[in-house]
Design a protein around this motif. Structure first.
Motif, PDB file in Angstrom:
ATOM      1  N   ASP A  70      -1.581  17.296  40.547  1.00  0.00           N
ATOM      2  CA  ASP A  70      -2.242  16.196  39.846  1.00  0.00           C
ATOM      3  C   ASP A  70      -2.630  16.691  38.458  1.00  0.00           C
ATOM      4  O   ASP A  70      -3.545  17.503  38.318  1.00  0.00           O
ATOM      5  N   VAL A  71      -1.915  16.218  37.429  1.00  0.00           N
ATOM      6  CA  VAL A  71      -2.126  16.727  36.071  1.00  0.00           C
ATOM      7  C   VAL A  71      -3.513  16.344  35.554  1.00  0.00           C
ATOM      8  O   VAL A  71      -4.156  17.117  34.843  1.00  0.00           O
ATOM      9  N   VAL A  72      -3.987  15.159  35.915  1.00  0.00           N
ATOM     10  CA  VAL A  72      -5.289  14.687  35.434  1.00  0.00           C
ATOM     11  C   VAL A  72      -6.428  15.501  36.047  1.00  0.00           C
ATOM     12  O   VAL A  72      -7.331  15.960  35.355  1.00  0.00           O
ATOM     13  N   LYS A  73      -6.371  15.711  37.369  1.00  0.00           N
ATOM     14  CA  LYS A  73      -7.425  16.456  38.057  1.00  0.00           C
ATOM     15  C   LYS A  73      -7.220  17.962  37.986  1.00  0.00           C
ATOM     16  O   LYS A  73      -8.133  18.720  38.320  1.00  0.00           O
ATOM     17  N   ASP A  74      -6.039  18.419  37.572  1.00  0.00           N
ATOM     18  CA  ASP A  74      -5.689  19.839  37.547  1.00  0.00           C
ATOM     19  C   ASP A  74      -5.893  20.470  38.923  1.00  0.00           C
ATOM     20  O   ASP A  74      -6.586  21.464  39.082  1.00  0.00           O
ATOM     21  N   GLU A  75      -5.253  19.851  39.922  1.00  0.00           N
ATOM     22  CA  GLU A  75      -5.346  20.374  41.280  1.00  0.00           C
ATOM     23  C   GLU A  75      -4.047  20.116  42.033  1.00  0.00           C
ATOM     24  O   GLU A  75      -3.281  19.206  41.710  1.00  0.00           O
ATOM     25  N   TRP A  76      -3.803  20.953  43.060  1.00  0.00           N
ATOM     26  CA  TRP A  76      -2.602  20.853  43.884  1.00  0.00           C
ATOM     27  C   TRP A  76      -2.924  20.210  45.223  1.00  0.00           C
ATOM     28  O   TRP A  76      -4.006  20.398  45.775  1.00  0.00           O
ATOM     29  N   ILE A  77      -1.954  19.460  45.750  1.00  0.00           N
ATOM     30  CA  ILE A  77      -2.078  18.773  47.036  1.00  0.00           C
ATOM     31  C   ILE A  77      -0.886  19.179  47.909  1.00  0.00           C
ATOM     32  O   ILE A  77       0.250  19.223  47.432  1.00  0.00           O
ATOM     33  N   SER A  78      -1.146  19.450  49.187  1.00  0.00           N
ATOM     34  CA  SER A  78      -0.064  19.788  50.111  1.00  0.00           C
ATOM     35  C   SER A  78       0.595  18.529  50.653  1.00  0.00           C
ATOM     36  O   SER A  78      -0.082  17.546  50.971  1.00  0.00           O
ATOM     37  N   LEU A  79       1.919  18.546  50.748  1.00  0.00           N
ATOM     38  CA  LEU A  79       2.688  17.494  51.383  1.00  0.00           C
ATOM     39  C   LEU A  79       3.167  18.005  52.743  1.00  0.00           C
ATOM     40  O   LEU A  79       3.230  19.222  52.955  1.00  0.00           O
ATOM     41  N   PRO A  80       3.509  17.112  53.670  1.00  0.00           N
ATOM     42  CA  PRO A  80       4.119  17.580  54.925  1.00  0.00           C
ATOM     43  C   PRO A  80       5.410  18.344  54.627  1.00  0.00           C
ATOM     44  O   PRO A  80       6.086  18.084  53.629  1.00  0.00           O
TER      45      PRO A  80
END
Length: 355
Positions: free
Chosen positions: A190-200
């Protein structure tokens, strides 16, 4: 705040949206009102609606070494990569500022993705240590500045598929780890939040796969598993953002088992790719021949499609200068893109954006 003294705001806006993208930093420095205006999503929507947006191709491209005693072009033994910028509609070329901390060039095999007016550079091999880098850098075209993002999580990863939704998310899938084990995992930045999210996880391991985001779905095409080591497969997997699930594997998506790196998204649910000297188009489950590649780009390095055009940048053979040709899809004719000598180096990866 009045944007331009003596003019209604709608007329002032109509003037400002015509400013070229490379003048945005100067525009933002004039006053707080102009800075706030150029940073608004509505400003960029109006530019696009009014036909004033600019199409840009960003490439990870090697510096060209001139060899006056032999010829005009020489492939360096240890290439140094930088970010080249091309405006295909105007034929303009330029270079972006270098990344902080990479004085010897960009990380080898880093991936690019465009999100709004931001360019995201992810991963690669550190050219000094030859270790896999999980670094993330974001270049903002409005301020013409770089910022460091949060590193890509999950351990070493390289030769992964990378694409964006053009809004705020960059997706990373597959690749291999530091032991050359192909990966099934996928993540999103997420470029706006500067954070990574895991996908399945995907169903299959996919090293050297190609990722394309189209109409709310992430398509991960081709690649190969650890045991196959370079023997590409024809299948694809699709992640539906609305359901947050992977669809069933489509085994026979590609016509032949080949590297999918030239596959790109087009208009109206189409995809294009270069295959065996041809440009082919995928639509409604079928691949069809579109045109023969010009001999000068029969070894394609990067492909992009936009507004009825397909740009192919490549070379005639190993060590030859890279150049570009534009295919016009209304009549299937080619136009050569004039390429200055300094921008004829090898291209490793690319992305396109509209500002």
């Amino acid at each position: 705040m009045v944007l331009i003294s003596g003019l209604p705001d709608d007329i002032a806006n109509d003037c400002l949206i015509r400013i070229q993208y490379d003048q945005f930093p100067a525009m933002a420095s004039v006053c707080k009102g102009w800075k706030a205006e150029v940073e608004l999503p509505e400003f960029h929507r109006l530019r696009k609606a009014g036909g004033h947006s600019q199409k840009l191709i960003v490439m990870v491209q090697s510096h060209v070494v001139s060899n006056h005693g032999v010829g005009l072009f020489k492939c360096p033994d240890s290439p140094v990569y930088r970010l080249s910028l091309c405006e295909p509609d105007l034929g303009n070329w330029s270079e972006l500022p270098p990344l902080a901390g990479f004085a010897t060039g960009l990380p080898m095999f880093c991936q690019l993705a465009a999100v709004g007016s931001d360019l995201v550079v992810i991963g690669g091999w550190d050219p000094m240590t030859w270790t896999i880098s999980n670094s993330v850098f974001v270049y903002n075209f409005v301020s013409a500045t770089w910022r460091r993002g949060v590193d890509m999580p999950g351990g070493a990863r390289i030769f992964f598929g990378c694409s964006s939704d053009s809004d705020r998310m960059v997706f990373v899938a597959g690749g291999h780890d530091g032991e050359k084990n192909a990966l099934r995992s996928a993540i999103a930045y997420d470029v706006v939040k500067d954070e990574w999210i895991s996908l399945p996880d995907m169903v299959r391991e996919r090293d050297e796969c190609k990722a394309i985001f189209q109409h709310g779905k992430l398509h991960v095409i081709g690649g190969y598993c650890t045991e196959m080591q370079g023997r590409f497969e024809r299948s694809t997997e699709t992640f539906d953002i609305s359901t947050w699930q992977w669809d069933q594997v489509q085994d026979d998506f590609l016509l032949v088992a080949t590297c999918p790196r030239t596959c790109v998204d087009g208009d109206d649910d189409t995809m294009y790719m270069c295959r065996g000297g041809d440009v082919v188009k995928h639509r409604r489950g079928t691949w069809k021949f579109v045109a023969k590649l010009p001999a000068q780009v029969r070894n394609p390095a990067c492909v992009t499609a936009w507004q009825g055009k397909v740009l192919v940048i490549g070379c005639a053979g190993f060590g030859e200068p890279h150049m570009g040709y534009i295919l016009h899809l209304d009549n299937y004719t080619w136009t050569k893109l004039e390429t200055p000598h300094k921008y004829s180096g090898h291209v490793q990866s690319s992305c396109n954006l509209e500002i």
